[in-house]
Design a protein around this motif. Structure first.
Motif, PDB file in Angstrom:
ATOM      1  N   ASP A 274      -0.933 -21.289 -45.121  1.00  0.00           N
ATOM      2  CA  ASP A 274      -0.384 -20.142 -45.574  1.00  0.00           C
ATOM      3  C   ASP A 274      -0.439 -18.937 -44.431  1.00  0.00           C
ATOM      4  N   ARG A 275      -1.177 -19.282 -43.367  1.00  0.00           N
ATOM      5  CA  ARG A 275      -1.153 -18.447 -42.082  1.00  0.00           C
ATOM      6  C   ARG A 275       0.267 -18.401 -41.249  1.00  0.00           C
ATOM      7  N   HIS A 276       0.607 -19.741 -41.146  1.00  0.00           N
ATOM      8  CA  HIS A 276       1.903 -20.032 -40.529  1.00  0.00           C
ATOM      9  C   HIS A 276       3.247 -20.407 -41.420  1.00  0.00           C
ATOM     10  N   ARG A 277       3.314 -19.524 -42.583  1.00  0.00           N
ATOM     11  CA  ARG A 277       4.409 -19.898 -43.779  1.00  0.00           C
ATOM     12  C   ARG A 277       5.764 -19.447 -43.127  1.00  0.00           C
TER      13      ARG A 277
ATOM     14  N   GLU B  93      -5.095 -22.970 -45.618  1.00  0.00           N
ATOM     15  CA  GLU B  93      -5.231 -21.693 -45.289  1.00  0.00           C
ATOM     16  C   GLU B  93      -4.330 -21.615 -44.050  1.00  0.00           C
ATOM     17  N   LEU B  94      -4.300 -22.708 -43.230  1.00  0.00           N
ATOM     18  CA  LEU B  94      -3.448 -22.856 -41.965  1.00  0.00           C
ATOM     19  C   LEU B  94      -1.759 -22.627 -42.329  1.00  0.00           C
TER      20      LEU B  94
END
Length: 501
Positions: A80-83, A77-78
């Motif tokens: 994906d959020r910081h891609r 999740e992290l």
């Protein structure tokens, strides 16, 4: 002030500066300017990272599968959020355009998602009553400290082929990124920490050959994964196995696209351009040779050239850009030298990337635009050697059999593709071609994460491909347990030996 990229050991950045191990400049390939410096690890710094991983291993090995999976889900999740943040670092240091960098992160995320299924992937087998009241079952256990050595062309995706599965299986990991684009690895380390991965389970040592050689020789490192050129892959495999390690070393490629006369030539042209020039051709699955079966060659070249001339070349952070610069000046010059070699061997330059216009001006960046060479002689250097840049060679062949023969006679066997509307020809091709990854009307046949990635011949050293179930097997070793539990009413131990009254 330029940035300084150091190591991540035991849950923290080391704050190291260029000392005995030295430092290397980090360039912005679009401008040619130095943007920072990466610290090159000494043997002692590598040892510190391995020691941290070794200390963390017993606790992580004994962490429940449920707990490991929770950490992986949080990391997923992290990430994906910081891609976008990871992609921006890749574009700044590698040069690839932002959309290519985002695609790289997305493919890495697929492996993280696959690793989230580790409780299912580590299931063993069980056989009841293999003998009277005796059961037998198999389990797979982690190796210990494992290492990954990554190339410059995919500074996020290739490490994510390795460490998600290794960590999910219960190993601890030491990553040695490329010194050309090292920053993404530190952001990934920070995301792992935010996902509450215990300190020491994931470590990063920046470095060059000194760091590589120490990882290959260190007695605590049980396995090494590598992706890079064939000469270095062979060196890593031979050196690592000589030190008793399990090694998977993926090498170079020269990928061919065989185009039969019944193929949809618009689809072929679109595919050849995207597969040949995406990420500036700096990828081991790039299509670098089109084998055009007579009589489609002239029409196909015309379609490819018309598309190439419309490509926008520019900095990776410019949303208009469709292809960025090459990673270093030396690599750009090496790639460009193949144009003169091709002409000397009899090829014809129909698009010269050295003359390509660049959005916003050329400056001092490491620019080379898409290049198309036609009538490349079979067996020539341009045809055989891995150029690793935006050079597409068109080889004219008379038949399916001639094209297949050229593919199978090459030293590499990484990826290939056939374009045809004939199902029988495609089925024959997948059976007869001596290549590990095959596309049928698909130009870049990179497997999804639940299959495994790897080629044949000089494209792979070792027996195991990366990610997928083969990746799980690479990072674990098997045990078979045979057990007997006495009936509580038995009243004692009986091993079945004869006794005297």
């Amino acid at each position: 002030m330029t940035k300084l990229v150091d190591h991540w050991i035991d849950g923290t950045r080391t704050g190291a500066v260029a000392g005995p191990g030295g430092g290397a400049d980090i360039f912005n390939p679009a401008t040619g300017e130095v943007e920072g410096q990466v610290v090159l690890a000494t043997v002692e710094e590598v040892d510190a990272a391995v020691a941290a991983a070794a200390r963390a291993f017993p606790g992580w090995r004994d962490t429940s599968l449920t707990r490991r999976t929770q950490v992986l889900f949080r990391f997923r999740e992290l990430l994906d959020r910081h891609r976008d943040d990871v992609a921006a670092l890749i574009s700044a240091e590698h040069g690839k355009v932002h959309s290519d960098a985002l695609g790289e992160v997305a493919r890495g995320l697929e492996v993280v998602e696959f690793a989230c299924g580790i409780p299912h992937l580590l299931k063993g087998g069980f056989s009841e009553n293999v003998s009277t009241r005796v059961d037998s079952y198999s389990i797979r256990q982690p190796l210990g400290v494992v290492a990954g050595i990554a190339p410059f062309n995919f500074p996020a995706m290739v490490p994510m082929w390795m460490f998600p599965i290794a960590i999910a299986c219960g190993n601890t990991f030491v990553l040695k990124p490329s010194e050309r684009d090292p920053s993404a690895s530190l952001l990934i380390a920070e995301l792992w920490q935010r996902a509450r991965l215990p300190d020491g389970v994931f470590n990063v040592v920046q470095g060059d050959k000194v760091a590589v050689d120490r990882l290959l020789a260190h007695p605590e490192v049980k396995a090494v994964s590598f992706v890079g050129s064939t000469p270095i892959a062979r060196y890593v495999y031979e050196t690592g196995t000589a030190h008793g390690k399990r090694v998977q070393a993926l090498g170079g490629a020269k990928n061919h696209m065989l185009v039969l006369p019944d193929a949809d030539l618009d689809l072929v042209a679109d595919s050849a351009v995207s597969a040949g020039f995406g990420s500036a051709g700096e990828r081991c699955m790039a299509i670098s040779v089109v084998l055009a079966v007579d009589p489609v060659g002239d029409e196909l070249v015309e379609k490819i050239v018309s598309r190439v001339r419309d490509l926008v070349i520019g900095p990776g952070d410019d949303p208009r850009s469709e292809m960025g610069p090459l990673v270093t000046a030396a690599h750009r010059d090496k790639v460009a030298s193949y144009l003169d070699i091709g002409v000397q061997e009899g090829a014809k330059i129909v698009v010269d990337g050295r003359e390509a216009p660049v959005t916003g001006g050329r400056g001092n960046g490491f620019w080379m635009g898409p290049t198309v060479l036609d009538h490349v002689p079979p067996g020539s250097r341009v045809h055989r050697e891995e150029i690793f840049g935006p050079v597409l060679s068109i080889v004219r062949v008379r038949s399916y059999e001639e094209g297949l023969g050229l593919i199978n006679s090459g030293e590499y066997g990484n990826g290939t593709a056939i374009f045809t509307n004939d199902g029988g020809a495609a089925r024959r091709f997948q059976n007869e071609v001596e290549v590990g990854m095959i596309g049928i009307n698909v130009p870049i046949p990179v497997p999804m994460a639940f299959y495994s990635f790897g080629g044949w011949k000089d494209s792979l050293f070792g027996d195991t491909h990366v990610h997928g179930t083969e990746g799980v097997h690479f990072y674990t070793r098997g045990k078979v347990v045979t057990s007997r539990w006495l009936d509580p009413s038995h009243g004692g131990i009986n091993l079945g030996f004869p006794t005297n009254a």
